[in-house]
Scaffold this motif. Structure first.
Motif, PDB file in Angstrom:
ATOM      1  N   SER A 182       0.841  -1.197   0.000  1.00  0.00           N
ATOM      2  CA  SER A 182       0.000   0.000   0.000  1.00  0.00           C
ATOM      3  C   SER A 182       0.874   1.244   0.000  1.00  0.00           C
ATOM      4  O   SER A 182       1.982   1.244   0.541  1.00  0.00           O
ATOM      5  CB  SER A 182      -0.915   0.025   1.231  1.00  0.00           C
ATOM      6  OG  SER A 182      -0.149   0.181   2.413  1.00  0.00           O
ATOM      7  N   VAL A 183       0.351   2.295  -0.628  1.00  0.00           N
ATOM      8  CA  VAL A 183       0.904   3.636  -0.463  1.00  0.00           C
ATOM      9  C   VAL A 183      -0.030   4.366   0.483  1.00  0.00           C
ATOM     10  O   VAL A 183      -1.210   4.566   0.177  1.00  0.00           O
ATOM     11  CB  VAL A 183       1.019   4.386  -1.799  1.00  0.00           C
ATOM     12  CG1 VAL A 183       1.399   5.845  -1.548  1.00  0.00           C
ATOM     13  CG2 VAL A 183       2.050   3.727  -2.698  1.00  0.00           C
ATOM     14  N   CYS A 184       0.488   4.717   1.650  1.00  0.00           N
ATOM     15  CA  CYS A 184      -0.309   5.393   2.676  1.00  0.00           C
ATOM     16  C   CYS A 184      -0.057   6.894   2.566  1.00  0.00           C
ATOM     17  O   CYS A 184       1.051   7.366   2.823  1.00  0.00           O
ATOM     18  CB  CYS A 184       0.074   4.877   4.059  1.00  0.00           C
ATOM     19  SG  CYS A 184      -0.842   5.652   5.396  1.00  0.00           S
ATOM     20  N   VAL A 185      -1.081   7.649   2.172  1.00  0.00           N
ATOM     21  CA  VAL A 185      -0.956   9.089   1.941  1.00  0.00           C
ATOM     22  C   VAL A 185      -1.382   9.829   3.205  1.00  0.00           C
ATOM     23  O   VAL A 185      -2.541   9.750   3.624  1.00  0.00           O
ATOM     24  CB  VAL A 185      -1.815   9.528   0.742  1.00  0.00           C
ATOM     25  CG1 VAL A 185      -1.681  11.032   0.518  1.00  0.00           C
ATOM     26  CG2 VAL A 185      -1.402   8.764  -0.513  1.00  0.00           C
ATOM     27  N   LEU A 186      -0.451  10.537   3.823  1.00  0.00           N
ATOM     28  CA  LEU A 186      -0.719  11.340   5.014  1.00  0.00           C
ATOM     29  C   LEU A 186      -0.946  12.770   4.553  1.00  0.00           C
ATOM     30  O   LEU A 186      -0.004  13.467   4.166  1.00  0.00           O
ATOM     31  CB  LEU A 186       0.462  11.270   5.987  1.00  0.00           C
ATOM     32  CG  LEU A 186       0.611  10.032   6.874  1.00  0.00           C
ATOM     33  CD1 LEU A 186       0.686   8.755   6.058  1.00  0.00           C
ATOM     34  CD2 LEU A 186       1.852  10.151   7.752  1.00  0.00           C
ATOM     35  N   ASP A 187      -2.212  13.227   4.593  1.00  0.00           N
ATOM     36  CA  ASP A 187      -2.508  14.494   3.932  1.00  0.00           C
ATOM     37  C   ASP A 187      -3.837  15.052   4.434  1.00  0.00           C
ATOM     38  O   ASP A 187      -4.182  14.882   5.608  1.00  0.00           O
ATOM     39  CB  ASP A 187      -2.531  14.281   2.410  1.00  0.00           C
ATOM     40  CG  ASP A 187      -2.039  15.501   1.653  1.00  0.00           C
ATOM     41  OD1 ASP A 187      -2.812  16.460   1.540  1.00  0.00           O
ATOM     42  OD2 ASP A 187      -0.891  15.491   1.177  1.00  0.00           O
ATOM     43  N   THR A 188      -4.601  15.661   3.524  1.00  0.00           N
ATOM     44  CA  THR A 188      -5.876  16.297   3.868  1.00  0.00           C
ATOM     45  C   THR A 188      -7.049  15.337   3.776  1.00  0.00           C
ATOM     46  O   THR A 188      -8.200  15.763   3.847  1.00  0.00           O
ATOM     47  CB  THR A 188      -6.145  17.480   2.915  1.00  0.00           C
ATOM     48  OG1 THR A 188      -6.225  16.988   1.569  1.00  0.00           O
ATOM     49  CG2 THR A 188      -5.044  18.515   3.001  1.00  0.00           C
ATOM     50  N   GLY A 189      -6.758  14.050   3.633  1.00  0.00           N
ATOM     51  CA  GLY A 189      -7.798  13.072   3.360  1.00  0.00           C
ATOM     52  C   GLY A 189      -7.905  12.848   1.859  1.00  0.00           C
ATOM     53  O   GLY A 189      -7.357  13.609   1.050  1.00  0.00           O
ATOM     54  N   ILE A 190      -8.590  11.779   1.462  1.00  0.00           N
ATOM     55  CA  ILE A 190      -8.775  11.448   0.045  1.00  0.00           C
ATOM     56  C   ILE A 190     -10.251  11.146  -0.193  1.00  0.00           C
ATOM     57  O   ILE A 190     -10.881  10.449   0.609  1.00  0.00           O
ATOM     58  CB  ILE A 190      -7.925  10.223  -0.358  1.00  0.00           C
ATOM     59  CG1 ILE A 190      -6.428  10.524  -0.198  1.00  0.00           C
ATOM     60  CG2 ILE A 190      -8.225   9.797  -1.792  1.00  0.00           C
ATOM     61  CD1 ILE A 190      -5.534   9.313  -0.432  1.00  0.00           C
ATOM     62  N   ASN A 191     -10.787  11.664  -1.276  1.00  0.00           N
ATOM     63  CA  ASN A 191     -12.164  11.336  -1.663  1.00  0.00           C
ATOM     64  C   ASN A 191     -12.142  10.047  -2.476  1.00  0.00           C
ATOM     65  O   ASN A 191     -11.868  10.067  -3.678  1.00  0.00           O
ATOM     66  CB  ASN A 191     -12.781  12.474  -2.476  1.00  0.00           C
ATOM     67  CG  ASN A 191     -14.189  12.140  -2.933  1.00  0.00           C
ATOM     68  OD1 ASN A 191     -14.779  11.144  -2.494  1.00  0.00           O
ATOM     69  ND2 ASN A 191     -14.744  12.954  -3.819  1.00  0.00           N
ATOM     70  N   ASN A 192     -12.417   8.930  -1.821  1.00  0.00           N
ATOM     71  CA  ASN A 192     -12.388   7.655  -2.543  1.00  0.00           C
ATOM     72  C   ASN A 192     -13.675   7.413  -3.325  1.00  0.00           C
ATOM     73  O   ASN A 192     -13.848   6.352  -3.919  1.00  0.00           O
ATOM     74  CB  ASN A 192     -12.116   6.493  -1.592  1.00  0.00           C
ATOM     75  CG  ASN A 192     -13.270   6.208  -0.655  1.00  0.00           C
ATOM     76  OD1 ASN A 192     -14.022   7.121  -0.299  1.00  0.00           O
ATOM     77  ND2 ASN A 192     -13.417   4.961  -0.240  1.00  0.00           N
ATOM     78  N   GLY A 193     -14.569   8.419  -3.361  1.00  0.00           N
ATOM     79  CA  GLY A 193     -15.720   8.343  -4.242  1.00  0.00           C
ATOM     80  C   GLY A 193     -15.375   8.669  -5.680  1.00  0.00           C
ATOM     81  O   GLY A 193     -16.190   8.449  -6.583  1.00  0.00           O
ATOM     82  N   HIS A 194     -14.177   9.176  -5.911  1.00  0.00           N
ATOM     83  CA  HIS A 194     -13.735   9.416  -7.286  1.00  0.00           C
ATOM     84  C   HIS A 194     -13.651   8.071  -7.996  1.00  0.00           C
ATOM     85  O   HIS A 194     -13.053   7.124  -7.479  1.00  0.00           O
ATOM     86  CB  HIS A 194     -12.372  10.104  -7.286  1.00  0.00           C
ATOM     87  CG  HIS A 194     -11.965  10.643  -8.623  1.00  0.00           C
ATOM     88  ND1 HIS A 194     -11.670   9.835  -9.700  1.00  0.00           N
ATOM     89  CD2 HIS A 194     -11.809  11.921  -9.063  1.00  0.00           C
ATOM     90  CE1 HIS A 194     -11.344  10.582 -10.735  1.00  0.00           C
ATOM     91  NE2 HIS A 194     -11.419  11.861 -10.376  1.00  0.00           N
TER      92      HIS A 194
END
Length: 695
Positions: free
Chosen positions: A277-289
């Motif tokens: 996995s690539v774990c992205v530490l950020d503002t969150g991700i919209n996985n509804g895309h």
């Protein structure tokens, strides 16, 4: 011509281990002054007693019991201060807390703050008095190296003797968030410190960071508060200004059509149960895309604070996700081939929706919590952690911070024996208006915290994008030419040589367009394509800067880990760096000649160059990569006395038949490139980085 590709050779047999002794070094250019023993010892004894009395008088009016005092030792300008002798390790009652340097008339003065327990008052007095005694028969004067190196000593100043950042950042009357570094990793010390904070009504953020012999807590304090803490606590080691984070995202909607998405979705091949996995530490991700739904499950969307939610409130996290999942998304869209997606994504939200802020938090603690949450959620996966969030300022200039130190701590597995690959951005130039002063602005601005982390893979940016098609930008020119340094990136040229060369590598980060009259633009033609967080408005948006380059590096790391699942985190990092080469454009820009000095500067601007996936994955008929994963103990403690010495070295038998080598023409040139990748266990406290105090 077709080039045959071969898997790299992993050396399975253990290397030969042999004793190694490091050749003697030339030593420091600093000097230790000669002194008159009688007058110098008398002066130091008087100053020590005065400092001690001053400290005791100060403690007499306190409501808390103190067990010792803080003393500051000072060198002459340009002279050496023997800091390694300012600590007594066995009892822990004499502790070297921090070492600082200041410039005075172009010469460096060293300051060392030391804690001395009440019952150890005689420790330094005895050393100074022994120094004053003339040796018999021309023998060596006792403690001469230490005492001669001390020009002055005094009771430590309540704030300045502990302040590691720039003096102008010392708080005045207004309260600001500050890091308090404690000189112990004992939980009872932390409990006692938190009781003191409550007693003095000093606000503190949640959480703390633990290092060997250090703990860090963030407090909201003004100068008077810091003075109160110094007066009332025996374990203050350092004060630093807490960090604020930068916002990288810009609203640059992409005009691509939704049918591109539908076509690509027909061609992707998603791993059923990915182990990487690539774990992205950020503002969150919209996985509804629609492009992210196949690779980011709901349960893999996480947050460090449930009150913040998990969704992307801005767009930066979703922009990172598109590149971390697909690499070159534009190439995927225009290709007619199947697109294998062998890794999945994870998202941990570490930045809240405005107007809420978390700048008062300890960023190393937040990063640690985010990584822990992801690993608990999916312990069966190999996680590649990707973070393109950095501090707004550049004041560290390579010096370890609590944030970079915690990243080093996490990567090394110092606390849990679990090594991690953590990929971070170098950070961007602070003012885009200044970026057109190219490349001077990029070379002079320092990489942002935590990009100085030794164990992290720090990503800078270059660009191949220099064609502007947008008619509204007629008359604009790209700031950089293809193959040159991106105008967004930062470097480590301004750092002292004792700090690491950063960035490690550079990847595509986009370009700027410039009208020649002071106006620059982040045009879509000069940016990368990625996923937009509101697909009902637009499926795509442009992404750039070192953030985009960092996401691309995470994708690259996932490809390597999938191809060579036996790779350690250190090995994945090594293969990325080993595959990197400088473009002609980078060498033309910054390689002034073929000297070591010129190459050292090139390293501090663009690292080892641009990595190449094919070279990272494959050897060729004329290019062989050998990989060894082994443990080595390069140093050991001396059996008698104090200190450490070099220990082992490894020798390898190359799996290359001698007759093949001997059959080569005698004038053929063979180049050998060695990449050594290892993680260090950090000690980020400001107690100097020499001898056993090296980071």
């Amino acid at each position: 011509m077709t080039i045959n590709k071969y898997r790299h050779i992993f050396l399975r047999e253990a290397p030969g281990t042999f004793q190694f002794t490091k050749p003697a070094s030339l030593g420091s250019s600093k000097f230790i002054p000669d002194r008159d023993p009688a007058s110098h010892s008398a002066t130091l004894i008087k100053k020590f007693n005065d400092a001690w009395k001053h400290a005791e008088d100060e403690q007499a009016v306190l409501h808390r019991t103190r067990n010792g005092v803080y003393i500051e030792f000072i060198s002459d300008p340009g002279a050496y201060l023997v800091t390694k002798s300012l600590e007594e390790m066995r009892s822990q009652k004499i502790r070297l807390l921090n070492v600082r340097t200041e410039e005075k008339e172009n010469e460096e003065i060293t300051y060392a703050t030391v804690y001395v327990a009440h019952d150890k008052k005689r420790y330094f007095l005895d050393k100074i008095e022994a120094y004053a005694i003339d040796p018999l028969d021309g023998g060596k004067r006792k403690n001469a190296t230490l005492v001669n190196s001390i020009a002055e000593l005094r009771k430590a100043l309540l704030v300045e003797s502990f302040w590691i950042d720039s003096r102008e950042l010392v708080p005045a009357n207004e309260k600001v968030w500050c890091e308090v570094w404690l000189s112990s990793d004992d939980s009872e010390v932390l409990d006692d410190f938190e009781r003191l904070l409550e007693q003095e009504n000093i606000e503190a953020s949640a959480g703390f960071i633990r290092f060997p012999e250090r703990m860090v807590k963030v407090v909201l304090a003004n100068r008077q508060d810091l003075e109160t803490l110094t007066k009332n606590f025996d374990y203050i080691a350092e004060y630093r200004r807490a960090k604020e984070t930068a916002a990288f995202w810009l609203d640059m909607p992409n005009r691509e059509q939704a049918e591109w998405v539908r076509d690509l979705l027909k061609r992707i091949e998603v791993a059923a149960d990915p182990t990487i996995s690539v774990c992205v530490l950020d503002t969150g991700i919209n996985n509804g895309h629609p492009l992210l739904t196949p690779v980011l499950k709901d349960e893999d969307c996480m947050t460090v604070n449930s009150a913040w939610g998990k969704e992307d409130h801005d767009k930066h996290g979703t922009l990172m996700a598109g590149i971390a999942a697909y690499g070159d998304l534009q190439q995927c869209l225009t290709s007619r081939n199947k697109i294998p997606l062998s890794h999945c994504l994870e998202s941990v939200k570490i930045i809240p929706r405005p107007p809420a802020e978390n700048r008062q938090e300890l960023w190393g603690y937040i990063t640690s919590q985010a990584i822990s949450i992801a690993e608990i959620q999916a312990p069966q996966r190999s996680h590649i952690h990707c973070m393109a969030i950095s501090a707004t300022d550049t004041r560290d200039k390579g010096r370890p911070s609590s944030w970079s130190g915690q990243i080093d701590n996490l990567a090394s597995g110092a606390e849990d024996d679990n090594q991690r690959l953590i990929i971070v951005c170098a950070g961007n130039v602070s003012d885009l208006a200044c970026a057109v002063d190219y490349p001077n602005a990029q070379v002079t601005e320092s990489i942002h915290d935590p990009g100085q982390a030794w164990n992290a893979l720090t990503i800078g940016a270059y660009t191949e994008l220099d064609v502007i098609k947008n008619e509204t930008l007629r008359g604009f020119d790209p700031v950089a030419s293809a193959g040159q340094l991106s105008p967004f990136t930062t470097t480590s040229v301004a750092w002292d040589n004792k700090w690491p060369n950063k960035p490690d590598v550079v990847l595509e980060g986009g370009n700027l367009s410039y009208d020649g009259q002071g106006f620059c633009d982040e045009s879509e033609d000069l940016s990368l394509l990625s996923t937009f967080y509101r697909p009902t408005i637009s499926h795509f948006s442009s992404h750039n800067m070192t953030s985009a380059a960092t996401a691309r590096a995470a994708w690259l790391a996932a490809q390597i880990k999938d191809f060579y699942p036996e790779c350690w985190p250190e090995t994945v990092r090594a293969l990325i760096v080993h595959s990197a080469e400088w473009t002609d454009g980078l060498k033309e820009q910054f390689l002034e000649n073929q000297s070591k000095t010129a190459y050292a500067k090139l390293l501090r601007i663009c690292g080892y160059g641009v990595p190449d996936l094919s070279r990272a994955l494959y050897s060729a008929e004329n290019s062989l990569t050998l990989v060894s994963q082994a443990y080595i103990q390069p140093y050991e403690k001396k059996s008698s006395g104090s200190g450490y010495r070099t220990n082992d070295m490894h020798l390898y038998d190359l799996p290359w038949p001698k007759e093949v080598l001997l059959a080569l023409p005698p004038d053929i040139k063979v180049n050998m490139k060695v990449t050594l990748s290892y993680f260090v266990e950090p000690g980020p406290g400001e107690i100097g980085w020499e001898n056993r105090y090296r980071y």
